[in-house]
Design an enzyme around this catalytic site. Structure first.
Site, PDB file in Angstrom:
ATOM      1  CB  SER A 155      -0.961  -0.046   1.183  1.00 20.48           C
ATOM      2  OG  SER A 155      -1.976   0.919   1.069  1.00 20.48           O
TER       3      SER A 155
ATOM      4  CG  HIS B 105      -6.004  -1.775   0.005  1.00 19.30           C
ATOM      5  ND1 HIS B 105      -5.123  -1.484  -1.010  1.00 19.30           N
ATOM      6  CD2 HIS B 105      -5.497  -1.195   1.119  1.00 19.30           C
ATOM      7  CE1 HIS B 105      -4.130  -0.757  -0.532  1.00 19.30           C
ATOM      8  NE2 HIS B 105      -4.330  -0.576   0.762  1.00 19.30           N
TER       9      HIS B 105
ATOM     10  CG  ASP C  55      -7.031  -2.008  -3.849  1.00 17.10           C
ATOM     11  OD1 ASP C  55      -7.351  -0.813  -3.768  1.00 17.10           O
ATOM     12  OD2 ASP C  55      -5.943  -2.458  -3.413  1.00 17.10           O
TER      13      ASP C  55
END
Length: 313
Positions: free
Chosen positions: A156, A280, A250
């Site tokens: 991320s 995610h 996502d």
């Protein structure tokens, strides 16, 4: 309207519901301190402990202005091929050494490599480019401290930092030997692709992304800043071999696809894989979701192979 009831299996829904019980979807409406407390509590709830072979040691990297906390993971008989520099996720405002402790320990056990987790500075106390500066300083430290090849890895927000460091160090005599980016946010075009199709995905929405971006930048327009958005770079030549793993459900998935294609178009080596039906943050569910467990295995394999200078695709 995306039908997540069809895309997401029962195991993943159970993970989403458990996550939401700790970290509700409206958490971005809380204060930063409250968000951090909620996030840390959630991460503790998913911590599965260390593999027996792994130990960890805390220390710091000294810079002219501050110290960067790090945590180094080792196995009883470490593989000497490479070391892994890991940058955690959390939207640039959450997380730290504890939030991704189990992931780093298991990555160490699976690859055999020494893994160094970096506790970079967070916004809003330290807006961009503080997190990037710390990530780059960590690489410079590792390049001086280790003779082994250095592999970058992050999920991320951490994937963003790993990529930004790769772009910044292409001319370095000890440039990274590879990078593994896990559902990274790379500053892609928000008017198309997964940003539209999965704008309201479970676990991460466009509203969340806009919130994190505004906090990270302090509301300053930084369009074109490749240390903030690696996809803004006009030059993708000479980047290290790259593996990008994204989640289908996502809004950031298109960033991984675009990034891999840009590297390949510039003559580099990249492999992009989208995990069907995953969301995610699924690494936290690697012990609960068979798809996430398999994906984490692929990530460990990619790290292991790239660290040896071999092809991961």
């Amino acid at each position: 309207m995306t039908d997540y009831e069809k895309l997401i299996d029962a195991e993943t829904w159970a993970f989403i519901e458990r996550t939401n019980s700790y970290y509700p979807p409206d958490t971005v409406d809380y204060t930063i301190d409250e968000q951090r407390e909620i996030y840390d509590r959630m991460c503790r709830a998913f911590h599965a402990g260390y593999p027996e072979s792994v130990t960890a040691e805390g220390s710091t990297i000294s810079t002219p202005t501050h110290a960067i906390p790090i945590r180094t993971y080792r196995t009883a008989a470490p593989e000497a091929s490479a070391m892994v520099l890991y940058f955690h996720g959390g939207g640039f405002i959450l997380g730290g050494l504890d939030s991704h402790d189990g992931i780093c320990a298991e990555l160490c056990a699976g690859s055999g490599y020494e893994v160094v987790s970096v506790d970079y500075r967070l916004a809003p106390e330290h807006i961009h480019p503080a997190s990037f500066d710390d990530a780059l300083a960590a690489f410079e430290w590792a390049a001086a401290a280790y003779k082994r090849p250095i592999l970058l890895c992050g999920d991320s927000a951490g994937g963003n930092l790993a990529a930004a460091v790769s772009h910044a160090t292409r001319g370095h005599k000890r440039h990274p030997v590879g990078q593994v980016l896990i559902y990274p946010g790379l500053g892609g075009d928000t008017s198309k692709g997964s940003y539209i199709t999965h704008a309201e995905a479970p676990m991460l929405t466009m509203r969340d992304l806009e919130f994190y971006k505004n906090i990270r930048t302090g509301g300053i327009d930084r369009t074109g800043d490749i240390t903030l958005a690696p996809l803004a770079d006009a030059d993708f030549a000479n980047l290290p071999p790259t593996v990008i793993v994204t989640a289908e459900c996502d809004p950031l998935s298109s960033d991984g696809e675009a990034y891999g294609r840009r590297i390949e178009a510039a003559g580099g080596k990249a492999w992009w894989h989208e995990e069907p039906g995953l969301v995610h943050g699924y690494l936290r569910g690697r012990h609960l979701i068979s798809r996430a467990r398999a994906s984490f295995g692929r990530i460990i394999e990619a790290v292991t192979v790239l660290g040896k200078g071999e092809r991961a695709w």
